[in-house]
Design a protein around this motif. Structure first.
Motif, mmCIF file in Angstrom:
data_model
loop_
_atom_site.group_PDB
_atom_site.id
_atom_site.type_symbol
_atom_site.label_atom_id
_atom_site.label_comp_id
_atom_site.label_asym_id
_atom_site.label_seq_id
_atom_site.Cartn_x
_atom_site.Cartn_y
_atom_site.Cartn_z
ATOM 1 N N ARG A 85 0.871 -1.308 0.001
ATOM 2 C CA ARG A 85 -0.037 -0.073 0.141
ATOM 3 C C ARG A 85 0.696 1.203 -0.232
ATOM 4 N NH1 ARG A 85 -5.414 1.189 1.333
ATOM 5 N NH2 ARG A 85 -5.774 3.308 2.414
ATOM 6 N N PRO A 86 0.569 2.296 -0.911
ATOM 7 C CA PRO A 86 1.369 3.597 -0.896
ATOM 8 C C PRO A 86 1.377 4.191 0.658
ATOM 9 C CG PRO A 86 -0.200 3.547 -2.814
ATOM 10 C CD PRO A 86 -0.638 2.233 -1.980
ATOM 11 N N THR A 87 2.604 4.368 1.027
ATOM 12 C CA THR A 87 2.814 5.021 2.316
ATOM 13 C C THR A 87 2.114 6.310 2.743
ATOM 14 O OG1 THR A 87 4.973 6.033 1.656
ATOM 15 C CG2 THR A 87 5.021 3.786 2.581
ATOM 16 N N GLU A 88 1.631 7.040 1.453
ATOM 17 C CA GLU A 88 0.917 8.120 1.764
ATOM 18 C C GLU A 88 -0.592 7.661 2.176
ATOM 19 O OE1 GLU A 88 1.235 7.619 -2.754
ATOM 20 O OE2 GLU A 88 2.477 7.406 -0.992
ATOM 21 N N ASN A 89 -0.884 6.580 2.015
ATOM 22 C CA ASN A 89 -2.232 6.266 2.295
ATOM 23 C C ASN A 89 -2.078 5.491 3.610
ATOM 24 O OD1 ASN A 89 -3.498 7.580 0.076
ATOM 25 N ND2 ASN A 89 -3.310 5.803 -1.264
ATOM 26 N N ILE A 90 -1.299 5.325 4.393
ATOM 27 C CA ILE A 90 -0.996 4.823 5.513
ATOM 28 C C ILE A 90 -1.204 5.465 6.658
ATOM 29 C CG2 ILE A 90 0.423 3.252 7.161
ATOM 30 C CD1 ILE A 90 1.787 2.111 4.633
ATOM 31 N N SER A 91 -2.045 5.228 7.481
ATOM 32 C CA SER A 91 -2.455 6.029 8.899
ATOM 33 C C SER A 91 -1.304 5.653 9.867
ATOM 34 C CB SER A 91 -3.704 5.838 9.482
ATOM 35 O OG SER A 91 -4.086 6.396 10.678
#
Length: 220
Positions: A162-168
């Motif tokens: 998962r793209p890290t910018e979309n990880i909480s």
């Protein structure tokens, strides 16, 4: 203060992280599959917290709050998709609703079949009767709530890239912490729950992987 206190307190991180993200982050960070899974997971743990000895009101409260918080995240995700992807959003929402409906159907069928199956196993004797009598066996919430936690780890594995910018950051931190603490908690409750230990070992490891990815991308 014992693990009976710190384990449930750590689980407040799940609902608090969802509340934090809802107030400070855009809806694009929401992982709808994980939020939907947490709604079911926390619903099961509300019952688990009531049945476990000693009865744990902190755990009961935090999972009740998480059902509401994750439900709000799903609402935000749906609104965002309908506004930004009007052509594909209905299909995505329908797919998620089918998933939720399937989970509800399986849960309802399990509740209906529980007593007849338990009685049948008891009457068969031998190892079948032993399974039916296990206090943390498949006919009790002590088995199903912890084992449904595997779904959280499966989500983490499915999102391995998962793209890290979309990880909480807040959510992965909370799941890593709760997994670590609950490995210990599984040995101090009655009955001792080995399935709870192993599922939390995998959860803390898989969440820790995403946490490390997020920290590396944002700070290094």
């Amino acid at each position: 203060m014992t693990t009976h206190f710190w384990g449930p307190v750590a689980n407040w991180g799940l609902s608090l992280s969802a509340i934090y993200d809802a107030n400070t982050k855009g809806p694009e960070i929401i992982n709808e599959r994980m939020s939907a899974t947490q709604v079911v997971y926390s619903g099961l743990f509300v019952r688990f917290a009531w049945c476990v000895q000693p009865r744990n009101y902190i755990l009961f409260g935090c999972h009740t709050a998480n059902v509401a918080a994750q439900g709000n995240q799903l609402r935000r995700w749906g609104d965002h998709k309908l506004k930004t992807e009007p052509d594909t959003a209905p299909a995505q929402l329908q797919s998620l609703s089918y998933l939720g409906g399937g989970a509800a159907a399986v849960l309802a069928a399990s509740l209906i079949a529980r007593k007849p199956l338990m009685s049948a196993f008891s009457n068969m004797g031998g190892p079948f009767a032993a399974v039916a009598a296990m206090p943390a066996g498949p006919f009790y919430i002590h088995f199903w709530a912890p084992n449904f936690k595997w779904a959280l780890s499966i989500n983490n594995i499915l999102d391995y890239n998962r793209p890290t910018e979309n990880i909480s950051l807040s959510m992965t931190s909370a799941m890593t912490l709760t997994g670590t603490i609950f490995m210990r908690w599984s040995f101090v409750i009655t009955p001792v729950n080995y399935s709870l230990f192993f599922v939390n070992l995998v959860l803390s490891t898989s969440s820790g992987y995403h946490l490390a990815r997020k920290i590396k991308a944002d700070y290094f």
